[in-house]
Design a protein around this motif. Structure first.
Motif, PDB file in Angstrom:
ATOM      1  N   PRO A 179       0.793  -1.231   0.000  1.00  0.00           N
ATOM      2  CA  PRO A 179       0.000   0.000   0.000  1.00  0.00           C
ATOM      3  C   PRO A 179       0.825   1.279   0.000  1.00  0.00           C
ATOM      4  N   SER A 180       1.979   1.291   0.651  1.00  0.00           N
ATOM      5  CA  SER A 180       2.771   2.519   0.715  1.00  0.00           C
ATOM      6  C   SER A 180       3.241   2.981  -0.652  1.00  0.00           C
ATOM      7  N   ILE A 181       3.404   2.048  -1.602  1.00  0.00           N
ATOM      8  CA  ILE A 181       3.853   2.444  -2.938  1.00  0.00           C
ATOM      9  C   ILE A 181       2.735   2.397  -3.969  1.00  0.00           C
ATOM     10  N   LEU A 182       1.502   2.249  -3.486  1.00  0.00           N
ATOM     11  CA  LEU A 182       0.341   2.237  -4.374  1.00  0.00           C
ATOM     12  C   LEU A 182      -0.682   3.300  -3.984  1.00  0.00           C
ATOM     13  N   THR A 183      -0.323   4.176  -3.052  1.00  0.00           N
ATOM     14  CA  THR A 183      -1.221   5.239  -2.622  1.00  0.00           C
ATOM     15  C   THR A 183      -0.656   6.597  -3.016  1.00  0.00           C
ATOM     16  N   ASN A 184      -1.546   7.535  -3.293  1.00  0.00           N
ATOM     17  CA  ASN A 184      -1.107   8.882  -3.641  1.00  0.00           C
ATOM     18  C   ASN A 184      -0.910   9.724  -2.390  1.00  0.00           C
ATOM     19  N   SER A 185      -0.571  11.002  -2.571  1.00  0.00           N
ATOM     20  CA  SER A 185      -0.271  11.858  -1.421  1.00  0.00           C
ATOM     21  C   SER A 185      -1.496  12.145  -0.565  1.00  0.00           C
ATOM     22  N   LYS A 186      -2.693  11.848  -1.092  1.00  0.00           N
ATOM     23  CA  LYS A 186      -3.928  12.005  -0.314  1.00  0.00           C
ATOM     24  C   LYS A 186      -4.287  10.742   0.455  1.00  0.00           C
ATOM     25  N   GLY A 187      -3.463   9.715   0.317  1.00  0.00           N
ATOM     26  CA  GLY A 187      -3.714   8.468   1.017  1.00  0.00           C
ATOM     27  C   GLY A 187      -4.667   7.541   0.295  1.00  0.00           C
ATOM     28  N   GLU A 188      -4.993   7.834  -0.960  1.00  0.00           N
ATOM     29  CA  GLU A 188      -5.904   7.004  -1.731  1.00  0.00           C
ATOM     30  C   GLU A 188      -5.145   5.880  -2.434  1.00  0.00           C
ATOM     31  N   LEU A 189      -5.711   4.696  -2.391  1.00  0.00           N
ATOM     32  CA  LEU A 189      -5.128   3.563  -3.111  1.00  0.00           C
ATOM     33  C   LEU A 189      -5.489   3.709  -4.582  1.00  0.00           C
ATOM     34  N   VAL A 190      -4.490   3.962  -5.438  1.00  0.00           N
ATOM     35  CA  VAL A 190      -4.766   4.273  -6.843  1.00  0.00           C
ATOM     36  C   VAL A 190      -4.169   3.241  -7.798  1.00  0.00           C
ATOM     37  N   GLY A 191      -3.708   2.122  -7.270  1.00  0.00           N
ATOM     38  CA  GLY A 191      -3.187   1.082  -8.143  1.00  0.00           C
ATOM     39  C   GLY A 191      -3.064  -0.239  -7.422  1.00  0.00           C
ATOM     40  N   VAL A 192      -2.968  -1.299  -8.205  1.00  0.00           N
ATOM     41  CA  VAL A 192      -2.566  -2.605  -7.700  1.00  0.00           C
ATOM     42  C   VAL A 192      -1.240  -2.933  -8.364  1.00  0.00           C
ATOM     43  N   ASP A 193      -0.586  -3.982  -7.909  1.00  0.00           N
ATOM     44  CA  ASP A 193       0.751  -4.275  -8.399  1.00  0.00           C
ATOM     45  C   ASP A 193       0.712  -5.187  -9.619  1.00  0.00           C
ATOM     46  N   GLN A 194       1.444  -4.814 -10.652  1.00  0.00           N
ATOM     47  CA  GLN A 194       1.566  -5.676 -11.821  1.00  0.00           C
ATOM     48  C   GLN A 194       2.257  -6.985 -11.461  1.00  0.00           C
ATOM     49  N   SER A 195       3.286  -6.881 -10.621  1.00  0.00           N
ATOM     50  CA  SER A 195       4.030  -8.046 -10.142  1.00  0.00           C
ATOM     51  C   SER A 195       4.905  -7.604  -8.991  1.00  0.00           C
ATOM     52  N   ILE A 196       4.909  -8.360  -7.907  1.00  0.00           N
ATOM     53  CA  ILE A 196       5.726  -7.946  -6.773  1.00  0.00           C
ATOM     54  C   ILE A 196       7.210  -8.035  -7.127  1.00  0.00           C
ATOM     55  N   THR A 197       8.014  -7.151  -6.516  1.00  0.00           N
ATOM     56  CA  THR A 197       9.435  -7.078  -6.854  1.00  0.00           C
ATOM     57  C   THR A 197      10.334  -7.037  -5.612  1.00  0.00           C
ATOM     58  N   PRO A 198      10.176  -7.987  -4.682  1.00  0.00           N
ATOM     59  CA  PRO A 198      11.113  -8.069  -3.559  1.00  0.00           C
ATOM     60  C   PRO A 198      12.483  -8.470  -4.082  1.00  0.00           C
ATOM     61  N   ALA A 199      13.536  -7.968  -3.475  1.00  0.00           N
ATOM     62  CA  ALA A 199      14.851  -8.188  -4.078  1.00  0.00           C
ATOM     63  C   ALA A 199      15.927  -8.551  -3.066  1.00  0.00           C
ATOM     64  N   GLY A 200      16.889  -9.349  -3.544  1.00  0.00           N
ATOM     65  CA  GLY A 200      18.087  -9.714  -2.799  1.00  0.00           C
ATOM     66  C   GLY A 200      19.300  -9.501  -3.672  1.00  0.00           C
ATOM     67  N   LEU A 201      20.308 -10.370  -3.528  1.00  0.00           N
ATOM     68  CA  LEU A 201      21.535 -10.260  -4.314  1.00  0.00           C
ATOM     69  C   LEU A 201      21.770 -11.547  -5.094  1.00  0.00           C
ATOM     70  N   ALA A 202      21.929 -11.422  -6.410  1.00  0.00           N
ATOM     71  CA  ALA A 202      22.444 -12.525  -7.208  1.00  0.00           C
ATOM     72  C   ALA A 202      23.962 -12.508  -7.096  1.00  0.00           C
ATOM     73  N   TYR A 203      24.578 -13.686  -7.150  1.00  0.00           N
ATOM     74  CA  TYR A 203      26.042 -13.724  -7.073  1.00  0.00           C
ATOM     75  C   TYR A 203      26.600 -14.814  -7.979  1.00  0.00           C
ATOM     76  N   ARG A 204      27.810 -14.580  -8.445  1.00  0.00           N
ATOM     77  CA  ARG A 204      28.530 -15.564  -9.245  1.00  0.00           C
ATOM     78  C   ARG A 204      29.106 -16.624  -8.313  1.00  0.00           C
ATOM     79  N   ARG A 205      28.641 -17.861  -8.459  1.00  0.00           N
ATOM     80  CA  ARG A 205      29.110 -18.937  -7.580  1.00  0.00           C
ATOM     81  C   ARG A 205      30.604 -19.196  -7.738  1.00  0.00           C
ATOM     82  N   ASP A 206      31.097 -19.135  -8.978  1.00  0.00           N
ATOM     83  CA  ASP A 206      32.510 -19.431  -9.185  1.00  0.00           C
ATOM     84  C   ASP A 206      33.403 -18.418  -8.490  1.00  0.00           C
ATOM     85  N   LEU A 207      33.033 -17.140  -8.583  1.00  0.00           N
ATOM     86  CA  LEU A 207      33.842 -16.103  -7.947  1.00  0.00           C
ATOM     87  C   LEU A 207      33.694 -16.129  -6.428  1.00  0.00           C
ATOM     88  N   ALA A 208      32.481 -16.411  -5.947  1.00  0.00           N
ATOM     89  CA  ALA A 208      32.285 -16.507  -4.504  1.00  0.00           C
ATOM     90  C   ALA A 208      33.109 -17.641  -3.914  1.00  0.00           C
TER      91      ALA A 208
END
Length: 467
Positions: A162-191
């Motif tokens: 909701p925090s990234i789908l509401t406008n400055s008036k606090g109205e919910l003005v969208g739903v999510d096309q696809s959630i985008t939680p993120a971490g780190l990809a890493y090269r196994r060989d280099l790690a």
């Protein structure tokens, strides 16, 4: 675990043993999908009490769907999605005509603003990519989805959305096309070579915070003779650390950049000064090529990154990659909102399209399988545990690591996100013009950089108070 991100009152009981949730075999999807017409009244009551939210549309009868009529305009940059989804939508809603236009996401806001100014060409379904989402919301052209005729409830969304789908008036003005939680990809060989392990759990334990990350990076820099860095770009590090320290920093016309960016910039400048950041600029040809080249260990990674960053840029990289949560917590990486133009003449039809494509069981059976888009609703995770048990076609790039299980159990629970206004977009624009110099000129320190950033933002927003 994902259940920590779902409010207790919803009563969801997703277990620790849940598995991945991006791509599943078509036969499993077809067997597991519950069609819009087939959902039970129990499901409807659990999610909406009979109002026309995401779940109640799932329960509409064929006759009700046929009664929704009209022509809607949809602007989207994913032509493959449109060509697949619109015909499927019309099987369910035969009396809604979808006129779609493919618009490059970089041109979307300009075209939209031109249409608004002329009053002649504005889509009924409006997309808001993260880079300009706040600017879009502040135009005040999107309908409040918690009011009629939509009656959608923000409690149906994962708690961070909701925090990234509401406008400055606090109205919910969208739903999510696809959630985008993120971490780190890493090269196994280099790690394995420089950090002593390529196992995700062991590697995550070895870098529990950014101080440990920097110290490990110094070791990598020394042992590789300066040929291998931890991140490919100053911007890669910044986007991770900025977003995991998410908190509101815009109040009216006051922009508190010091409070918001002092800590992230201090950490990234420490990485730069330690020599552990590569010299690429993000999303340039050189940055793209670096995935296969092997001169950087870590990259930001959301669920979409496996396809668009890893597989696209390292075609021979099967078995070469791993995924871990970022030290210090999760963050959002990209993302797109989907809303309804407030002056649309066919709001029911526009909402039917959004609901079908991005939240319904039937639509998500296509969206999830074909395009890797995951609904932002709690109901998606509650109802489709069997989908979550399947792996993704991109797991092979990650040595069989179950990407979606990692996202669900280890990354989603700590995601935070900034509320979006036009000023957030301006700050990002100003930063984008400045960071290449910060990356190269080590005489520039955090204080100097922050003051220059404030000056650039003030130029873009002369009416604002910059702190």
């Amino acid at each position: 675990m994902i259940k920590e991100a779902i409010s207790k009152e919803e009563g969801l009981k997703l277990k620790h043993t849940q598995k991945s949730w991006l791509y599943v075999p078509a036969t499993l999807l077809l067997a597991g999908a519950v069609t819009l017409a087939g959902c039970t009244s129990e499901s409807n009551n659990a999610a909406g009490g009979g109002e026309k939210g995401a779940s109640t549309l799932n329960g509409d009868s064929a006759a009700t769907a046929a009664g929704i009529k009209g022509t809607i305009k949809v602007w989207d940059w994913d032509e493959a999605f449109l060509k697949k989804m619109v015909p499927e939508f019309n099987k369910r809603f035969p009396n809604v005509k979808v006129e779609y236009t493919v618009v490059n996401n970089g041109d979307y806001m300009q075209k939209l603003q031109s249409g608004i100014a002329s009053g002649s060409d504005v889509p009924d379904v409006v997309l808001g990519e993260m880079n300009y989402r706040g600017q879009l919301f502040d135009l005040d052209i999107l309908d409040n989805l918690e009011k009629a005729p939509y009656n959608f409830k923000r409690t149906e969304l994962l708690d961070y959305l909701p925090s990234i789908l509401t406008n400055s008036k606090g109205e919910l003005v969208g739903v999510d096309q696809s959630i985008t939680p993120a971490g780190l990809a890493y090269r196994r060989d280099l790690a394995k070579q420089y950090l002593g392990t390529d196992d995700p759990d062991a590697l995550a334990k070895a870098i529990p915070d950014w101080n440990a990350f920097i110290e490990k990076g110094k070791k990598v820099q020394q042992e590789s003779g300066g040929k291998v860095t931890m991140f490919a770009s100053f911007d890669d590090a910044y986007r991770v650390i900025r977003e995991q320290n998410s908190k509101p920093y815009v109040t009216g016309t006051t922009i508190n950049l010091t409070d918001r960016l002092q800590l992230p910039l201090t950490t990234v400048f420490s990485m730069r000064d330690a020599g552990i950041l590569g010299k690429y600029e993000a999303y340039t040809p050189g940055w793209n090529a670096s995935f296969a080249k092997g001169d950087n260990i870590f990259y930001p990674m959301a669920p979409w990154s496996a396809k668009w960053n890893i597989a696209a840029n390292d075609k021979d990289g099967i078995g070469r990659w791993g995924l871990i949560p970022a030290p210090g917590g999760s963050y959002t990486y990209g993302g797109t909102s989907v809303g309804v133009y407030k002056d649309s003449k066919n709001k029911d039809a526009a909402w039917a399209y959004i609901n079908f494509a991005y939240m319904s069981d039937e639509g998500m059976a296509i969206n999830y399988k074909e395009f890797g888009n995951m609904a932002g609703t709690k109901q998606f995770f509650e109802k489709h545990k069997d989908w979550i048990d399947a792996g993704t076609e991109y797991d092979k790039y990650f040595a069989g690591q179950n990407l979606n299980k990692t996202f669900v159990e280890k990354i989603v629970p700590t995601v935070k996100a900034d509320p979006q206004t036009k000023y957030n977009a301006m700050v990002q624009t100003a930063y984008g013009s400045l960071y290449p110099l910060w990356m190269k000129d080590t005489s520039i320190n955090v204080k100097t950089a922050l003051e220059k950033l404030k000056s650039e933002v003030k130029n873009l927003a002369p009416e604002a108070t910059i702190k």
